[in-house]
Design an enzyme around this catalytic site. Sequence first.
Site, mmCIF file in Angstrom:
data_model
loop_
_atom_site.group_PDB
_atom_site.id
_atom_site.type_symbol
_atom_site.label_atom_id
_atom_site.label_comp_id
_atom_site.label_asym_id
_atom_site.label_seq_id
_atom_site.Cartn_x
_atom_site.Cartn_y
_atom_site.Cartn_z
ATOM 1 N N PHE A 1 12.108 21.966 -2.484
ATOM 2 C CA PHE A 1 10.998 20.994 -2.535
ATOM 3 C C PHE A 1 11.091 19.864 -1.791
ATOM 4 C CE2 PHE A 1 8.678 18.074 -5.239
ATOM 5 C CZ PHE A 1 7.132 18.452 -5.345
ATOM 6 N N TYR B 1 0.867 -1.226 0.003
ATOM 7 C CA TYR B 1 0.089 0.164 0.033
ATOM 8 C C TYR B 1 0.888 1.154 -0.023
ATOM 9 C CZ TYR B 1 -2.740 3.815 1.860
ATOM 10 O OH TYR B 1 -3.498 5.032 1.890
ATOM 11 N N ARG C 1 1.515 9.761 12.853
ATOM 12 C CA ARG C 1 0.818 10.783 13.735
ATOM 13 C C ARG C 1 -0.684 10.971 13.770
ATOM 14 N NH1 ARG C 1 1.261 16.183 10.143
ATOM 15 N NH2 ARG C 1 -0.291 15.007 9.226
ATOM 16 N N ARG D 1 -10.539 4.692 9.601
ATOM 17 C CA ARG D 1 -9.853 4.412 9.031
ATOM 18 C C ARG D 1 -8.884 3.675 10.049
ATOM 19 N NH1 ARG D 1 -10.371 9.573 6.298
ATOM 20 N NH2 ARG D 1 -8.909 10.398 7.759
#
Length: 310
Positions: free
Chosen positions: A181, A64, A111, A121
């Site tokens: 970035f 996943y 977190r 979930r």
Amino acid sequence: MRHAVCIFYLVLRALDTLEDDMTISVEKKIPLLHNFHSFLYQPDWRFLESKEKDRQVLEDFPTYCHYVAGLVGIGLSRLFSASEFEDPLVGEDVECANSMGLFLQKTNIIRDFLEDQREGREFWPQEVWSKYVKKLGDFAKPENIDLAVQCLNELITNALHHIPDVITYLSRLRNQSVFNFCAIPQVMAIATLTACYNNQQVFKGVVKIRKGQAVTLMMDATNMPAVKAIIYQYMEEIYHRIPSSDPSSSKTREIISTIRTQNLPACQLISRSHYSPVYLSFVMLLAALSWQYLSTLSQVAEDYVQTGEH
Ligand SMILES: *[C@@H]1O[C@H](CO)[C@@H](O)[C@H](O)[C@H]1NC(C)=O
């Protein structure tokens, strides 16, 4: 590269929505995924049969994570190389690029335990939590807080294993815009993990890094020596907070020692006192003036860190 990156995100986001939809049968979903690229060229294409309910449980955590986060890192890295803003190696080293995404993804999953729990979930990997409790939801019960924190520390120790790849990846970047970035979300994630380590608050509310800390990280994380110094500082902080009774303590010490060694060459702590007062007041003025802007930026950085539900 803005447009290329934007389209890449949109396509992945759309694919992810389809892939995540547990109300579509596999027989129906596979052809939809295979033909997805052609639907993009049909402005009227719609999918109206979703009955998406609100419960999601993951079966295969590593797979996943690879699909929702690893592929983002790999795709972005290929864009950096293809545009020739970065060396071909950045796009070719799939392992390092994968780690960049996985580290952010795992940090958010750790977190967001409580928030995800409340929304129905469950993202924490069963092969880890089942060693501590019978149901993941048991971690939200006050009587299980010690077990919950032990599991938390094990997951954080697991996530720390991506940091050597993160350092290798960032060390290869040559373009300043690309570096910022990539580096800013990574140092924010390291700060977040440090804040969560051995912290009961993860199971009682939200653990967030302070705005001021986020601003400092964003302004500092613009070159490799500074990023190494930041990582080093957070690793020291975790190291000093390792409880000797924690079941993962020796593994946590081990990975932090590895990161320390890798960080060693260019690592000198950036001490605030080395900055001149003029520079300091300039920084503070800038911080004050750009508070709004940076709040927005931190939201953007946070959103970047969030792939899919995270
Ligand atoms: C760095 O990359 C950006 C695109 O991300 C590009 O606009 C910029 O010109 C590059 N800078 C240099 C010095 O090549």
